[in-house]
Scaffold this motif. Structure first.
Motif, PDB file in Angstrom:
ATOM      1  N   ALA A   1      -5.528   8.161  -0.872  1.00 46.36           N
ATOM      2  CA  ALA A   1      -5.887   8.563   0.936  1.00 46.36           C
ATOM      3  C   ALA A   1      -6.997   7.084   1.079  1.00 46.36           C
ATOM      4  N   SER A   2      -6.880   6.917  -0.056  1.00 48.88           N
ATOM      5  CA  SER A   2      -7.302   5.060   0.353  1.00 48.88           C
ATOM      6  C   SER A   2      -7.352   4.133   1.197  1.00 48.88           C
ATOM      7  N   ALA A   3      -5.059   4.230   0.794  1.00 44.73           N
ATOM      8  CA  ALA A   3      -4.700   3.704   0.954  1.00 44.73           C
ATOM      9  C   ALA A   3      -3.527   3.620   1.814  1.00 44.73           C
ATOM     10  N   GLN A   4      -4.284   5.052   2.360  1.00 45.59           N
ATOM     11  CA  GLN A   4      -3.259   5.318   3.976  1.00 45.59           C
ATOM     12  C   GLN A   4      -4.216   5.525   5.042  1.00 45.59           C
ATOM     13  N   GLU A   5      -5.716   5.403   4.076  1.00 39.24           N
ATOM     14  CA  GLU A   5      -6.875   5.110   5.649  1.00 39.24           C
ATOM     15  C   GLU A   5      -6.019   3.437   5.949  1.00 39.24           C
ATOM     16  N   ARG A   6      -6.162   2.312   4.939  1.00 36.20           N
ATOM     17  CA  ARG A   6      -5.884   1.218   5.203  1.00 36.20           C
ATOM     18  C   ARG A   6      -4.657   1.349   5.981  1.00 36.20           C
ATOM     19  N   ILE A   7      -3.435   1.521   5.672  1.00 38.19           N
ATOM     20  CA  ILE A   7      -1.836   1.719   6.490  1.00 38.19           C
ATOM     21  C   ILE A   7      -2.785   1.599   7.965  1.00 38.19           C
ATOM     22  N   THR A   8      -3.390   3.213   8.060  1.00 45.92           N
ATOM     23  CA  THR A   8      -3.362   3.522   9.406  1.00 45.92           C
ATOM     24  C   THR A   8      -4.063   2.299  10.185  1.00 45.92           C
TER      25      THR A   8
ATOM     26  N   LEU B   1       0.934  -1.415   0.333  1.00 45.13           N
ATOM     27  CA  LEU B   1       0.054  -0.247  -0.046  1.00 45.13           C
ATOM     28  C   LEU B   1       0.587   1.337   0.567  1.00 45.13           C
ATOM     29  N   ALA B   2       2.312   1.369   1.187  1.00 45.23           N
ATOM     30  CA  ALA B   2       3.152   2.192   0.741  1.00 45.23           C
ATOM     31  C   ALA B   2       3.257   2.435  -0.748  1.00 45.23           C
ATOM     32  N   ARG B   3       3.579   1.682  -0.972  1.00 37.23           N
ATOM     33  CA  ARG B   3       4.387   1.810  -2.624  1.00 37.23           C
ATOM     34  C   ARG B   3       3.503   2.187  -3.064  1.00 37.23           C
ATOM     35  N   GLY B   4       2.226   1.559  -3.144  1.00 35.87           N
ATOM     36  CA  GLY B   4       1.675   2.627  -4.672  1.00 35.87           C
ATOM     37  C   GLY B   4       0.793   1.657  -4.816  1.00 35.87           C
ATOM     38  N   SER B   5      -0.795   1.187  -4.882  1.00 35.51           N
ATOM     39  CA  SER B   5      -1.695  -0.274  -5.143  1.00 35.51           C
ATOM     40  C   SER B   5      -1.217  -0.002  -6.370  1.00 35.51           C
ATOM     41  N   GLU B   6      -1.018  -1.531  -7.040  1.00 35.63           N
ATOM     42  CA  GLU B   6      -1.052  -1.765  -8.469  1.00 35.63           C
ATOM     43  C   GLU B   6      -2.767  -2.306  -8.703  1.00 35.63           C
TER      44      GLU B   6
END
Length: 234
Positions: free
Chosen positions: A168-175, A157-162
């Motif tokens: 923003a959605s990726a960061q929400e999931r990481i959090t 997710l931090a690298r960038g969703s493929e």
């Protein structure tokens, strides 16, 4: 019967045998199994050689299907669609999305799969994401398995969703992963999420190093190097 073959892809998940039986009971047909194959990309491709139907259900070895999943109503994939993903409940952080979910996939798409760290993101054609939840992803069966889930997912997710997910959605999931606190071994998932972010920052310019996310031996060694053999034993 659904008209689709079913394959469980397992590696070392402790509950894989039980969950294999559950898949067979819910999906109404014999569930084939590919177990212990090294190399994630190779393992996914080999599942296509087990089936007699062009489209088939594919489940991870830690996926617990919902007994009420309406398998007999599932529609085949439309032309140009390589895979449909049903959502799974995450037992440690409250998220429900495609991570660890049930898949309907084309055998030909697996044979033509390209290169991506998130292996199935390299399928040719479109991917559909169903709004229906199909079960629970029970990755939190040991400290290591829980850590590995948080580590791999948050690094990717931090690298960038493929799959085209927004930042923003990726960061929400990481959090949410970093705040994991429910269920067995939740703290290991949270630690894995933090470790995954560290790995992603350190490997940002090294695509080859990112491939180690798909190497179970490297993951185990990295976990023990960071957290010790006592954590592996629980």
């Amino acid at each position: 019967m659904t008209g689709f073959d079913v394959v469980q892809l397992s590696y070392d998940e402790p509950l894989a045998d039980v969950l294999h039986t559950r898949l067979t009971r819910v999906l109404g047909s014999t569930t084939k199994r590919l177990h212990g194959v090294r190399g994630m990309r190779r393992a996914y491709r080999l599942t296509a050689e087990l089936v007699d139907t062009e489209q088939f259900f594919l489940a991870d070895g830690d996926f617990a299907i919902d007994p009420e999943f309406p398998a007999t109503t599932v529609e085949p994939l439309a032309e140009g669609v390589s895979m449909r993903v049903w959502r799974a409940i995450n037992p440690v952080n409250g998220l429900t999305y495609g991570y660890g979910g049930l898949k309907l996939i084309r055998a030909t798409a697996l044979r033509e799969m390209g290169q991506a760290v998130d292996v199935l993101a390299a399928l040719p054609g479109r991917v559909e994401f169903s709004r229906r939840t199909a079960g629970i992803t029970l990755f939190n069966q040991t400290p290591f398995h829980s850590w590995k889930a948080g580590f791999r997912e948050c690094a990717m997710l931090a690298r960038g969703s493929e799959y085209g997910m927004t930042d923003a959605s990726a960061q929400e999931r990481i959090t949410a992963w970093m705040a994991s606190r429910h269920g067995d071994f939740a703290t290991y998932a949270a630690v894995g999420a933090h470790d995954g972010l560290t790995f992603a920052r350190a490997s940002a310019r090294d695509p080859q190093r990112f491939e180690t996310l798909n190497d179970p031996s490297w993951l185990y060694q990295h976990f023990t190097a960071l957290h010790g053999e006592q954590a592996v034993a629980g």
